[in-house]
Each structure stands twice: as C-alpha cells, then as structure tokens.
Design a protein around this motif. Sequence first.
Motif, PDB file in Angstrom:
ATOM      1  N   GLU A 184       1.013  -1.023   0.068  1.00  0.00           N
ATOM      2  CA  GLU A 184       0.002   0.008  -0.097  1.00  0.00           C
ATOM      3  C   GLU A 184       0.918   1.245  -0.058  1.00  0.00           C
ATOM      4  O   GLU A 184       1.883   1.226   0.678  1.00  0.00           O
ATOM      5  CB  GLU A 184      -1.028  -0.207   1.199  1.00  0.00           C
ATOM      6  N   GLU A 186       0.633   5.657   0.248  1.00  0.00           N
ATOM      7  CA  GLU A 186      -0.172   6.770   0.515  1.00  0.00           C
ATOM      8  C   GLU A 186      -0.427   7.621  -0.757  1.00  0.00           C
ATOM      9  O   GLU A 186      -1.569   8.228  -0.733  1.00  0.00           O
ATOM     10  CB  GLU A 186       0.751   7.701   1.993  1.00  0.00           C
ATOM     11  N   GLY A 210      -1.094   6.936  -3.458  1.00  0.00           N
ATOM     12  CA  GLY A 210      -1.989   6.369  -4.507  1.00  0.00           C
ATOM     13  C   GLY A 210      -1.411   5.757  -5.729  1.00  0.00           C
ATOM     14  O   GLY A 210      -0.068   6.148  -5.955  1.00  0.00           O
ATOM     15  N   THR A 211      -2.163   4.960  -6.403  1.00  0.00           N
ATOM     16  CA  THR A 211      -1.436   4.416  -7.521  1.00  0.00           C
ATOM     17  C   THR A 211      -2.488   4.308  -8.684  1.00  0.00           C
ATOM     18  O   THR A 211      -2.720   3.301  -9.320  1.00  0.00           O
ATOM     19  CB  THR A 211      -1.132   2.871  -7.163  1.00  0.00           C
ATOM     20  N   GLU A 212      -3.280   5.380  -8.770  1.00  0.00           N
ATOM     21  CA  GLU A 212      -4.661   5.374  -9.614  1.00  0.00           C
ATOM     22  C   GLU A 212      -3.974   5.242 -11.367  1.00  0.00           C
ATOM     23  O   GLU A 212      -4.953   4.533 -11.868  1.00  0.00           O
ATOM     24  CB  GLU A 212      -5.433   6.483  -9.455  1.00  0.00           C
ATOM     25  N   ALA A 246       5.603   4.630  -7.362  1.00  0.00           N
ATOM     26  CA  ALA A 246       5.340   4.185  -6.019  1.00  0.00           C
ATOM     27  C   ALA A 246       6.266   3.115  -5.764  1.00  0.00           C
ATOM     28  O   ALA A 246       6.810   3.056  -4.734  1.00  0.00           O
ATOM     29  CB  ALA A 246       4.065   4.106  -5.581  1.00  0.00           C
ATOM     30  N   SER A 295      -4.773   2.660  -3.906  1.00  0.00           N
ATOM     31  CA  SER A 295      -3.446   2.743  -3.191  1.00  0.00           C
ATOM     32  C   SER A 295      -2.997   1.411  -3.085  1.00  0.00           C
ATOM     33  O   SER A 295      -1.824   1.479  -2.332  1.00  0.00           O
ATOM     34  CB  SER A 295      -3.710   3.713  -2.159  1.00  0.00           C
TER      35      SER A 295
END
Length: 161
Positions: free
Chosen positions: A24, A26, A28-30, A38, A138
């Motif tokens: 995970e 913070e 985000g991984t959109e 990330a 995320s």
Amino acid sequence: MHPRAAEFEERTRERYEVDLDVLEFEAGTETAAAAADAVGCETGAIASTIVVSLSGGERDGALVAAITSGTNRLALDAVADHFGADAAEMGDPSRIREVVGWSIGGVPPVCHDDALPTVFDPTLAEYDTVYGAAGTPSAVFAVEPETLAELADATVVDLTE
C-alpha cells in the motif's frame, strides 16, 4: 491495511491457494505511471485491468477484462473484433462495481465476483515481475506475469494500439 486490500489478499488465498503480498502507498496508484513511481518499477510492468462493455454480436452487453501493460493503450476496436462484437467501450463504473465487485481505479486482474472473459497483453511477459491493483487505488501486488495470466484464466493476445 485497507479493508478492501485485505479482502483481496484473503480472496486470492481462498480461491487460488496463493499468497500475494499487498503493498500500500499513501500517494496512491490510480494511474500506471503513479503506480510505477510508487513501486519503483518501469511503467510497462504495471498490469492495468480495464473492464470493457461489448455491444452487438453474441456477447451483446457483456463485460470483458483486458490486462494490459501500463505503457500500452487498449484498442477497443480490437477488443470488439476479438470477442465477435460490433463495438466495445469502457465499462460503466457503477456496472463494473456491481458485476466485478471492485471500483475502477482499484480493479484487480483476479478475484472478480463474476468471472469475466479476460485477455492478457503479451508485453507484460517481458518483465520478471508485474504489479496489479489489489482492490483500492493505493494498493498493488507483485506477481510473475505467467502466474497472473494463469490465475486470471486469460488468453494472451495483443489488443493494444
């Protein structure tokens, strides 16, 4: 861990008897680029799951999934042709949530509520490890591309532009 990411991890264990470690972030991984930043990998190693709605033909109204490399763009006409439909368009977010069980931005390539016919971008096989969404915008998981294609019961075919 976010409850949806934990649910994804548990589902993979129950359905496939596979332990996939969820990561995970913070930030985000959109997007594929954000996920790659990330994770610290090339954008091409991001396995994006795109849910498409077909129209016309025998599968009129059906949803299908395409797992593509983050560097490639899905060719909707090629998807329609592959599945014998007249046309294909991006799936409606609320219908995706209802049928697949996950929201866009975090749709994993496996563990859907309803099984979807799935295609797999051969570009992903160029990487030792690829990263797919793990139920939230995320969270991602790492897996070998061959294992991912097998778990997704996907047909390897190039349907990208």
